[in-house]
Structure formats: C-alpha cells, structure tokens
Motif scaffolding. Structure first.
Motif, PDB file in Angstrom:
ATOM      1  N   SER A  77      43.472   0.418 -20.628  1.00  0.00           N
ATOM      2  CA  SER A  77      43.492   2.168 -19.871  1.00  0.00           C
ATOM      3  C   SER A  77      43.068   1.464 -18.443  1.00  0.00           C
ATOM      4  O   SER A  77      43.773   2.092 -17.474  1.00  0.00           O
ATOM      5  CB  SER A  77      42.930   2.634 -20.304  1.00  0.00           C
ATOM      6  OG  SER A  77      43.989   3.585 -21.086  1.00  0.00           O
ATOM      7  N   LEU A  78      41.931   0.195 -18.479  1.00  0.00           N
ATOM      8  CA  LEU A  78      41.814   0.297 -16.908  1.00  0.00           C
ATOM      9  C   LEU A  78      42.320  -0.560 -16.111  1.00  0.00           C
ATOM     10  O   LEU A  78      43.142  -0.179 -15.375  1.00  0.00           O
ATOM     11  CB  LEU A  78      40.113  -0.288 -17.289  1.00  0.00           C
ATOM     12  CG  LEU A  78      39.552  -1.178 -16.117  1.00  0.00           C
ATOM     13  CD1 LEU A  78      39.083   0.195 -14.579  1.00  0.00           C
ATOM     14  CD2 LEU A  78      38.672  -2.062 -16.290  1.00  0.00           C
ATOM     15  N   THR A  79      43.011  -1.569 -17.023  1.00  0.00           N
ATOM     16  CA  THR A  79      44.284  -2.570 -15.772  1.00  0.00           C
ATOM     17  C   THR A  79      45.648  -1.132 -16.472  1.00  0.00           C
ATOM     18  O   THR A  79      45.983  -1.928 -14.901  1.00  0.00           O
ATOM     19  CB  THR A  79      44.853  -3.275 -17.049  1.00  0.00           C
ATOM     20  OG1 THR A  79      45.020  -3.112 -18.217  1.00  0.00           O
ATOM     21  CG2 THR A  79      43.106  -4.520 -17.206  1.00  0.00           C
ATOM     22  N   MET A  80      45.608  -0.554 -16.829  1.00  0.00           N
ATOM     23  CA  MET A  80      47.302   0.174 -16.633  1.00  0.00           C
ATOM     24  C   MET A  80      46.528   0.879 -15.458  1.00  0.00           C
ATOM     25  O   MET A  80      47.383   1.369 -14.386  1.00  0.00           O
ATOM     26  CB  MET A  80      47.207   1.474 -17.792  1.00  0.00           C
ATOM     27  CG  MET A  80      48.770   2.602 -17.374  1.00  0.00           C
ATOM     28  SD  MET A  80      49.608   1.044 -17.399  1.00  0.00           S
ATOM     29  CE  MET A  80      50.470   1.956 -16.783  1.00  0.00           C
TER      30      MET A  80
ATOM     31  N   LYS C   9      36.930   1.315  -7.012  1.00  0.00           N
ATOM     32  CA  LYS C   9      35.075   1.063  -7.909  1.00  0.00           C
ATOM     33  C   LYS C   9      34.915   2.607  -8.787  1.00  0.00           C
ATOM     34  O   LYS C   9      34.311   2.423 -10.139  1.00  0.00           O
ATOM     35  CB  LYS C   9      34.639   1.532  -6.749  1.00  0.00           C
ATOM     36  CG  LYS C   9      33.971   0.979  -6.203  1.00  0.00           C
ATOM     37  CD  LYS C   9      33.279   0.810  -4.727  1.00  0.00           C
ATOM     38  CE  LYS C   9      33.209   0.192  -3.243  1.00  0.00           C
ATOM     39  NZ  LYS C   9      32.698   0.921  -2.106  1.00  0.00           N
ATOM     40  N   ILE C  10      35.715   3.886  -9.164  1.00  0.00           N
ATOM     41  CA  ILE C  10      35.706   4.773  -9.695  1.00  0.00           C
ATOM     42  C   ILE C  10      36.112   4.139 -11.064  1.00  0.00           C
ATOM     43  O   ILE C  10      36.138   4.418 -12.107  1.00  0.00           O
ATOM     44  CB  ILE C  10      36.807   5.903  -9.282  1.00  0.00           C
ATOM     45  CG1 ILE C  10      35.409   6.529  -7.978  1.00  0.00           C
ATOM     46  CG2 ILE C  10      36.894   7.084 -10.111  1.00  0.00           C
ATOM     47  CD1 ILE C  10      36.670   7.773  -7.054  1.00  0.00           C
ATOM     48  N   TYR C  11      37.407   3.439 -11.195  1.00  0.00           N
ATOM     49  CA  TYR C  11      37.763   2.976 -12.247  1.00  0.00           C
ATOM     50  C   TYR C  11      36.955   1.838 -13.181  1.00  0.00           C
ATOM     51  O   TYR C  11      36.985   2.732 -13.979  1.00  0.00           O
ATOM     52  CB  TYR C  11      39.480   2.193 -12.037  1.00  0.00           C
ATOM     53  CG  TYR C  11      39.956   2.919 -11.585  1.00  0.00           C
ATOM     54  CD1 TYR C  11      40.272   4.533 -12.387  1.00  0.00           C
ATOM     55  CD2 TYR C  11      41.497   2.796 -11.086  1.00  0.00           C
ATOM     56  CE1 TYR C  11      41.708   5.826 -11.348  1.00  0.00           C
ATOM     57  CE2 TYR C  11      42.817   3.576 -10.852  1.00  0.00           C
ATOM     58  CZ  TYR C  11      42.587   4.646 -10.895  1.00  0.00           C
ATOM     59  OH  TYR C  11      44.232   5.626 -11.026  1.00  0.00           O
ATOM     60  N   ALA C  53      37.082  11.347 -24.340  1.00  0.00           N
ATOM     61  CA  ALA C  53      38.619  11.836 -23.763  1.00  0.00           C
ATOM     62  C   ALA C  53      38.935  12.589 -22.608  1.00  0.00           C
ATOM     63  O   ALA C  53      39.441  12.219 -21.844  1.00  0.00           O
ATOM     64  CB  ALA C  53      38.977  12.513 -24.859  1.00  0.00           C
ATOM     65  N   ILE C  54      37.543  13.269 -21.950  1.00  0.00           N
ATOM     66  CA  ILE C  54      37.664  13.891 -20.278  1.00  0.00           C
ATOM     67  C   ILE C  54      37.538  12.868 -20.062  1.00  0.00           C
ATOM     68  O   ILE C  54      37.955  13.228 -18.603  1.00  0.00           O
ATOM     69  CB  ILE C  54      36.008  15.098 -21.050  1.00  0.00           C
ATOM     70  CG1 ILE C  54      36.449  16.391 -21.682  1.00  0.00           C
ATOM     71  CG2 ILE C  54      36.039  15.860 -19.230  1.00  0.00           C
ATOM     72  CD1 ILE C  54      35.227  17.084 -22.151  1.00  0.00           C
ATOM     73  N   LEU C  55      36.056  12.066 -19.400  1.00  0.00           N
ATOM     74  CA  LEU C  55      36.811  10.850 -18.542  1.00  0.00           C
ATOM     75  C   LEU C  55      37.707  11.129 -18.261  1.00  0.00           C
ATOM     76  O   LEU C  55      38.278  10.248 -17.533  1.00  0.00           O
ATOM     77  CB  LEU C  55      35.225  10.222 -19.178  1.00  0.00           C
ATOM     78  CG  LEU C  55      34.148  10.374 -18.884  1.00  0.00           C
ATOM     79  CD1 LEU C  55      33.402   9.918 -19.155  1.00  0.00           C
ATOM     80  CD2 LEU C  55      33.686  11.101 -17.579  1.00  0.00           C
ATOM     81  N   VAL C  56      38.708  10.052 -19.983  1.00  0.00           N
ATOM     82  CA  VAL C  56      40.529   9.343 -19.057  1.00  0.00           C
ATOM     83  C   VAL C  56      40.595  10.424 -19.040  1.00  0.00           C
ATOM     84  O   VAL C  56      41.964  10.248 -17.892  1.00  0.00           O
ATOM     85  CB  VAL C  56      40.076   8.909 -20.888  1.00  0.00           C
ATOM     86  CG1 VAL C  56      41.797   8.722 -21.139  1.00  0.00           C
ATOM     87  CG2 VAL C  56      39.511   7.928 -21.844  1.00  0.00           C
ATOM     88  N   ILE C  57      40.725  11.647 -19.082  1.00  0.00           N
ATOM     89  CA  ILE C  57      41.701  12.437 -18.537  1.00  0.00           C
ATOM     90  C   ILE C  57      41.993  12.853 -16.964  1.00  0.00           C
ATOM     91  O   ILE C  57      42.699  13.254 -16.659  1.00  0.00           O
ATOM     92  CB  ILE C  57      41.923  13.989 -19.460  1.00  0.00           C
ATOM     93  CG1 ILE C  57      42.392  13.597 -20.584  1.00  0.00           C
ATOM     94  CG2 ILE C  57      42.752  14.679 -19.010  1.00  0.00           C
ATOM     95  CD1 ILE C  57      42.271  14.796 -21.701  1.00  0.00           C
ATOM     96  N   LEU C  58      40.246  13.673 -16.658  1.00  0.00           N
ATOM     97  CA  LEU C  58      40.088  13.325 -15.321  1.00  0.00           C
ATOM     98  C   LEU C  58      40.287  12.444 -13.901  1.00  0.00           C
ATOM     99  O   LEU C  58      40.925  12.469 -13.519  1.00  0.00           O
ATOM    100  CB  LEU C  58      38.515  14.498 -15.304  1.00  0.00           C
ATOM    101  CG  LEU C  58      38.052  15.691 -15.732  1.00  0.00           C
ATOM    102  CD1 LEU C  58      37.214  15.888 -15.793  1.00  0.00           C
ATOM    103  CD2 LEU C  58      39.125  16.276 -15.357  1.00  0.00           C
ATOM    104  N   PHE C  59      39.938  10.973 -14.965  1.00  0.00           N
ATOM    105  CA  PHE C  59      40.121  10.555 -14.324  1.00  0.00           C
ATOM    106  C   PHE C  59      40.450   9.303 -13.888  1.00  0.00           C
ATOM    107  O   PHE C  59      41.596   8.975 -13.141  1.00  0.00           O
ATOM    108  CB  PHE C  59      38.941   9.405 -13.998  1.00  0.00           C
ATOM    109  CG  PHE C  59      37.552  10.096 -13.301  1.00  0.00           C
ATOM    110  CD1 PHE C  59      37.404  11.070 -12.060  1.00  0.00           C
ATOM    111  CD2 PHE C  59      36.659  11.325 -13.999  1.00  0.00           C
ATOM    112  CE1 PHE C  59      36.315  11.695 -11.018  1.00  0.00           C
ATOM    113  CE2 PHE C  59      35.320  11.885 -13.671  1.00  0.00           C
ATOM    114  CZ  PHE C  59      35.669  12.529 -12.828  1.00  0.00           C
TER     115      PHE C  59
END
Lengths: 246, 559, 100
Positions: A77-80, C9-11, C53-59
């Motif tokens: 997911s990070l690389t995506m 950086k955020i990622y 999940a929330i972190l993935v969705i938001l960012f």
C-alpha cells in the motif's frame, strides 16, 4: 462519443472527468464493503455460536505467515501510494518503479497465501469430503508439526469434544470455520489477482509515459482499489488469525 | 404554415437523430449511446416479461380447478418459481431504471451521456449473460425453490437446476450495481449549468434513490447467493443446520437486499408518476421538496425493515417487534407522495390522456397495495395471513399495480420522445382501462382468498375457493389483453404513427427541449437551465393557450 | 476540485504507525485480556484494526483531503454495513432461545 486527447466526449472538462472517475471508484468500493460485509456477518454469527471450536481452528493456522503477509500488504500500500505521488509530481520513472514494487509485494503476498493453503491441504483442513480435524493427531508425521504441538493439539481436541459433544461436532463446526477462512481469504485473494492484473496494465501504460500531473486518474483509482483490498486484509488478519492466541 | 391552437403544427422528424445516425447490427451491439442501450434493454426486459408472463398464464390456468389438471405438483412449484425469478430479477428490477432511466437521466439533466457509457453497455451484456444462465436453468430442469431460494431447500435438497440460476442472478446483480453507480456519478457530476439539485425532475430524484439501493443492497444478495452456490457445489454448511449452519442467517442476508429491492421496483415508478401528473394537470407539482426527500427517505428506511418477512421463522420476538414498528415508518414517505400527487390533481386543468390514466390507476392500486402492506407489517395479523394469497395479492398490487403501471405509463409518456412518433390515443386509453379492470379482477379476489386461508404456492385448493380462483383467472386473461394491446400499437406506431414533434404534451422537462428522437449528442448546445421544475406559468415557449395553475373560480368548487 | 498532493513524509509516517499497530495487535492477542473483561481480546483486536483502516482511508486513500461528497459516500458505505450488522445481531442477541 469521441475522445479528444485525454478527455472523453461525454465530459466538458478534464476536471469534471476526474471528479466523475474518483466518485465512480469510491461508489464501487462501497459496494465492495457490503459485498465483503455479508461474509463478515456470517463469520460473526458463527464465531459467536461456535466460539471454542473457532478459536481452536484459528490456532491451527500459522500466525507468522499471517503477520508477515500483513506487513507485506501494508508495504505494498505504501509503494502504491508512492506511485500516485510520483505521478502527481511528474516523476515518470518513479511511477513505474513503485508500480513494479507494488506488484512484486502483491505477488509475494499471494505466494505466501499459496504456502498457507498448501499447509492446510496437507493437514486435511480444506472443507469437503476429506476434511478431518483429527488428521494430524491421528497421523503423526504427516503434518509439519512438532511432537509438543501435536500433544497440545490432542489435549485441546479432547477438551473441545467434552464441550461441544463429540468429534463429529468438532469436525462439523471447524469445517464451518475453514469454509469461512477459505471463502474470505479466497475472495480477498481473487481481488488481489484482479489488482495485480490492473497493476500490470498500469506498468505498461506508465512505461509509455502516459501518466502526468495533468492526467493520472488510472493510477489513483487502481490505488484506491488496492488500498481497499488492504483494508479487507487488515480486518481478516485479526478475525482469522488472532482469535485467543493466549 | 402558421401555428394556432386549433390547427396544430405539422411536425417533421429531424433529419439525423440517434436512431438513424449509424446503421447495422454492429452499431447497435457496440453502441455507447445511452439511448440505444435503453432500447437494447427495452427489448430484453420485454423478452423476460414474456417468459414470466407465460409461466403466470400456466399458473392461472392450472388453478382454474381445485385439483389442477394442467401440470404436476412438481411442475407447479417450478412454474411459480420461474415466474418470480424472471419477473423480479430480469423484468421488474431493470425495467424502469435500465430502460426509461437510461434513456432519460442524461436528457433530463442536460448531459451528453451517462458518465461511463462503456460501463453502461457492459451492464447490458452482464444482464444478458446472467439472463442466459437463468434461461439455461429454466430449460434444464427448471427451478423449484421459490424465488426466495430459502436454504437448506435451495442449497441441499432441491433436485432442480439451482446452481445455474444462482450464478445467473449473481452475475445479473453486477448489471444493477453498474447501472446504479453510473446514475449516481452522472447525477452528481454531469448536470447542465443551472440545473441545481432542487431543479432536477423528480424522476431523477427517484432514480438517485433507486441507485442508492442498487449500490448498497445488491452486493449483499450477490455474496449470499454466491454462498448458496458454493454450499450446493461443495457441500459446505453456511446455511445448512445439519452441518451447523443457520438458515435464518440466510433469510436475514437475503431480505437485507430483497426487501429494499421492492423499493427498487416502486421508486422509479413513483418518479414516472411525478412527471406525468404535473404535465397533464398543467400545474407545478405540489410539494416538490417533500416528494424528492420522500424518495430518499423510502430508500433509506427501506433498509431497516427487512425482518418483517421473517416474523414466523424463529427470529427474536423483540427484534420482530422493532421491525414491525420500523415497517410502519415506510408508510409515511409513501403517503407523503400520494397526498402530494392528489393535491397536484386538485383544481388542475386535467386532460385525461393515456399517461395520466396510468398514473391515476397507479395511485389507486398503490394505495391498496401499500395499505395492505401495513396489515402484513402488523405482527399479530401477519401470523394469520402470512404465506397466504393475501401476501400474493399485496405484492402484486405493489409490483404490477404499482411498478408495471408506472412503467407502461412512462413508456407511453416518453414514447414520442423515444421514437418521435405518436401512438393511437383512443386504443391506448382503452388499453389502460382494460389493464386496470383486468388487474383488479385478477388480484382483488386473491385478497379474499388469502384472508379465507388459501396458502400461497399450493398446487391445489378446497373446492369452496373455486369461484374466486376462476374470477382471478378470468381477470388474468383480460390483463393479458391489456399488455398485448400496447405491445402491438406501440410497435405499429414506430412506423405508422403521426410525427410527434419535440414536445407534444407539452411538458416542462429538459428532455422535451430537444428534437424527438433526440440527436446522438442529446442537445445541439449544452442547455443552460434558468427555470424551476414544472414551472408551467413562466414558460411561454410551451405555447400553452390557457393560463396555467388553478383556473376555476372558487365558487365552482367546494361542494 | 484542486488536487491535494500528500507528501511522502506523511505516507512514511502512516506506514510506520500501521507497523506499530500491527505489532501491537499481534502482541495483544498473545496476552489473556479476557480475564479482565469478557471479550476484551476481540474488542482490542477490532479497535486496532479499525484504527489501521481509518489511517489507510484518510491518508493512503486521501479521504482526509477529499470533498464532502466523497466523505459522505464513504460514510454511507460503512453506515449501511453497520445497519446490516446491527439489526441482524439485534435478532440474535435478543432471542430467548437458542437454535443450536
């Protein structure tokens, strides 16, 4: 409808086109939430009804593989996300590199899943006529388990039988667990395979230099899809692997 | 030629329009034009309507006599199942959205096409593939589980061709999802300048509400039927009590979609009625915002009521109580609509053209269907009439009296737009009346039969029920005539009908501001909307000779 | 709708947070929390999953930066899932008998 450059004929502006595409992708993803939701509901009810058998069955899956796969998938997911960023800032080479990395991590995930499925096959944990929770304990040496692990499994099976009323019930209910395990991870894996196909297509397009800061909607939308599949796994991991590990 | 009220203008078809812009089978099968795709859907849902209709005819003939000599009991089970599957999944659900919605949504909001034209075409092909699987199931052993596919009958015990049918309906679900997705995105992002949310025709609101259900409900039936299929193929036990599964869970999952699916059928029909009534009363619709909001409310509340189908299954009494109360809530937005339509009719300058006849029929029949729904939502009463012909009559009043009347009415209303031709008005009015009479004669006796205790899905009945059953069968034959007539004269009118002109009624919507049939790109220039919906007063372009709005003097009314 | 570019950086930060949460949930599963409160293990596991999940969705999925309309659509997906789960479980939870 004719297409002029990147703009399809039904749209007036590129902005409108991008907005529609993003909205369409999110709308599709919420249908996916409900699609997986039906399985999660089925799981919840059965997990509640057959709590003991489910936690026993869950412990026969290797935690390590699940944990590694979680790391792998979140990494992908990070690389995506990074490839979306690269497209947005116009680093065309980086887009391709990150897409390839994502594809590799996705393939690693599927490979590990394959190893896990193979283990379950060897242990006769695949639902169907040959399903047998007692296979490993009855055939020591056939499964890849140490003597201590087998002894542990024997005692736990004994305890379970007393709780649920005999080996037939243990087998029936753990078969339900594994039906759900294969149903949920299988459907997830299918989504991964579709995602991998989409990534391949993106890689080809990206090598042709198609994605620019002006137009990168496919990268972004496949990204949304990929992250969604990641989220499904984020729930599957605790639900299937982490039941009462203590 | 001069135009005056007494000598209407002679119209001519536009030289180039969406029907003649390109020719050949390829240009139809690979089209991405929403209007052509709508016609492809029209042909295919009509086909399934025929299939379902044949089964219905055989059911009614069989029930002429108490012992039923036409078919064996096993075949009878298959007949009502296949009737239900064909009609619900392949006719009623796609009918208005995929035919009229597809044709009209872009025209009504002033767009060139839907947001995703290729996905639109894909959804039709998915529908076809799903349909082929179901036809295969019909042809190879049929289907005898009831359209509800209750487990473990469907997953274990039935000897009929359940698997292909389940696969077919699973596939078909994606066609619904894609249509809904397309509509939602289109309505959000493709509106013409000036076309604000509260200037949208109510038909578009209804399509939006329907799409909500398509998007959020359909995936659940898809996964549920997938599980049934897996259970049947691999002997798994999700819903099979013998293997530890839970059949009631199946019913929860099934009705989570299939109850809202009823609103998929009725909401678009309500949208059609909301278009027809202001047009033929020459009045703005009464309570625009309430009608729009009630569509959304029905779509949302519709998801909170599903377990009223399961009062007698062993679900919790407390849950049943809650679901019973929630079910009553749906009556509120439905009644809001009926009151608003009636208020619009009040003191309108009404012309009883065919579409209005269908709308009036709709209001009456929907009222009966809706109110008897409240009987069934009532916990105590439901124990008595559950699974009787009362239920059958109730949902036919909603689905045939409501949804099909709306569909046929809408088809008449927009026929001049779709084909550019007018149908023979007198015949059409006759057909509307025949349909109404035939329908009531078919289904009203079934209310009585049900109340007297005749169970549904039985192939025979005690002799004292024969009179009512004969009435019902007689009504069905009148009903069949009522369906055949429009099929004949509508087809006839495509070639021989009078040319309609862009706005024959006249109506206020954007779709009437472009030639009939419209050009492939819908509008020559992107329209700019600077009027409110259904505003007959401030539309000199409509050429209305009488002042619109309440024309009668107060002394005339109030008797 | 001007596009918001999220910086790497955020990622990376989000990725680190997700890794920590994954480690936490694996660790939490090996400790018996149920003795403190029945079902606490499941609750902890699901709360952590939801945070992830929330972190993935938001960012990762940029929901944090997207329009209200997109947020509404995301919300409605989860809301409908909640309807399905809550109302079905309300039946199972309030039964005075056990079918199994």
């Amino acid at each position: 409808m004719h297409r002029t450059g990147d703009l399809y004929g039904q749209f007036e502006t590129l902005e409108q086109q991008k907005e529609s595409a993003t909205l369409g992708m999110w709308t599709f993803l919420i249908t996916e939430i409900l699609f997986f939701g039906g399985l999660f509901l089925t799981y919840t009810i059965n997990r509640h009804t057959y709590a003991d058998v489910f936690s026993f069955s869950s412990r026969t899956i290797k935690l390590s593989w699940g944990a590694i796969n979680t790391v792998v998938l979140i990494g992908s997911s990070l690389t995506m996300a990074m490839s979306v960023w690269s497209a947005q800032v116009g680093k065309k080479k980086l887009v391709t590199i990150f897409l390839i990395l994502t594809l590799i991590l996705g393939t690693v995930f599927l490979g590990i899943k394959g190893i896990e499925y193979h283990d379950k096959y060897v242990e006769h944990h695949i639902p169907g006529a040959s399903f047998d929770m007692y296979f490993c304990t009855n055939n020591p040496g056939a499964c890849n388990l140490t003597t201590e692990e087998l002894a542990q499994e024997r005692t736990e099976l004994k305890e379970l039988e007393d709780k649920v009323g005999g080996p037939v019930a243990v087998n029936a209910h753990s078969q339900l667990f594994f039906s759900l395990y294969f149903g949920m991870t299988g459907l997830h894996a299918l989504h991964m395979i579709i995602g991998a196909g989409l990534l391949l297509w993106l890689i080809v397009e990206s090598m042709r230099g198609r994605f620019s800061p002006r137009w990168n909607t496919p990268v972004e939308n496949v990204g949304l899809y990929w992250h969604f599949v990641d989220i499904v796994w984020i729930y599957l991991f605790p639900l299937l692997y982490l039941i009462d590990r203590h | 030629m001069s135009t005056s009220p007494t000598t209407p203008a002679v119209h001519q078809l536009p030289e180039e329009h969406y029907l003649n812009s390109t020719y050949g089978l390829r240009s139809w099968l690979l089209t991405t034009d929403h209007k052509r795709i709508a016609l492809l859907y029209l042909a295919s849902v009509t086909f399934f309507f025929f299939i379902g209709g044949i089964f219905a005819t055989m059911i009614r003939i069989h029930l002429l006599t108490p012992n039923g000599y036409l078919v064996t009991p096993e075949t009878y089970n298959k007949l009502f199942t296949m009737h239900g599957v064909a009609m619900i999944f392949f006719f009623l659900i796609p009918s208005i959205p995929a035919v009229l919605g597809n044709f009209l949504v872009p025209l009504m909001i002033g767009a060139k096409d839907l947001a995703f034209p290729k996905i639109n075409l894909l959804s039709w092909y998915i529908y076809l593939v799903g349909g082929c699987f179901v036809l295969y199931s019909f042809a190879t052993g049929g289907l005898d589980t009831g359209w509800t596919f209750y487990t473990p009958l469907s997953s274990v015990y039935s000897n009929s061709a359940v698997t292909p049918a389940v696969i077919g309906i699973f596939i078909n679900g994606f066609s619904s999802i894609l249509t809904g997705l397309n509509f939602v995105v289109t309505i959000h992002t493709m509106r013409a300048p000036g076309m604000t949310w509260f200037r949208l025709p109510l038909f578009v609101w209804a399509q939006y509400a329907t799409s909500i259900i398509f998007i959020l409900g359909t995936p659940v039936i898809a996964i549920t039927l997938l599980l049934v299929g897996l259970e049947r193929m691999f002997h798994l036990g999700f819903f099979n009590p013998a293997l530890g599964g839970d059949p009631i869970l199946f019913q929860h999952l099934f009705w989570f979609y299939s109850h809202p699916a009823v609103y998929i059928m009725i909401l678009p029909a309500m949208g059609v009625i909301s278009e027809i009534i202001p047009t033929f009363t020459r009045k703005p619709i009464f309570g625009y915002t309430f009608i729009a909001a009630s569509s959304i409310a029905i779509a949302v509340i519709g998801f909170f009521v599903w377990a009223h189908h399961m009062f007698l299954t062993g679900e919790s009494t407390y849950a049943a109580l809650a679901f019973s109360l929630l079910s009553y809530l749906v009556a509120i937005p439905s009644a809001v609509k009926v009151f608003n339509w009636t208020s619009t009719l009040y003191r309108g300058s009404i012309s009883y053209d065919t579409p209005l006849l269908y709308s009036l029929g709709f209001i009456g029949l929907f009222l009966i269907g809706g109110l008897t729904g409240l009987f069934l939502a009532c916990l105590g009463l439901d124990i008595h009439i559950h699974d009787t012909y009362f239920v059958v009559a109730h949902f036919h009043y909603i689905m045939v009296g409501g949804a099909v009347m709306g569909y046929v009415g809408g088809l008449h209303f927009w026929w001049p737009k779709i084909t550019g031709k007018l149908y023979p008005e007198f015949l059409a009015r006759m057909a509307a009346v025949i349909l109404f009479v035939g329908f009531n004669l078919t289904f009203f006796p079934q209310f009585i039969l049900g109340y007297l205790g005749m169970p549904r899905r039985y192939h025979n009945y005690p002799p004292e029920f024969q009179v009512l059953n004969v009435m019902s069968t007689a009504g069905a034959s009148i009903l069949a005539l009522g369906y055949l007539l429009p099929m004949l004269y509508l087809t006839w009118s495509m070639r021989y009908g009078k040319v309609a002109g862009p706005n024959p009624w006249p109506a206020t919507g954007l779709e009437w501001r472009t030639p009939s049939p419209p050009p492939t790109e819908n509008f020559d220039v992107t329209p700019v909307v600077d009027w409110e919906a259904y505003d007959f007063k401030n539309r000199p372009d409509l050429g209305l000779t009488q002042p619109s709005g309440p024309a009668l003097s107060p002394a005339h009314g109030d008797d | 709708m001007s596009e918001h570019i999220v910086s790497p950086k955020i990622y990376l930060g989000i990725f680190a947070a997700l890794m920590i949460l994954t480690a936490t949930t694996v660790y939490a599963a090996t400790v018996d929390l149920n003795e403190h409160f029945p079902g606490l293990n499941v609750i902890v596991a699901l709360v952590i999953a939801t945070c992830k999940a929330i972190l993935v969705i938001l960012f990762f999925m940029h929901a944090y930066y997207s329009s209200k309309r997109t947020k509404l659509i995301i919300f409605s997906g989860f809301f409908w899932l909640a309807i399905m789960l809550a109302l079905t479980l309300s039946d199972y939870g309030s039964r005075t008998w056990d079918l199994h």
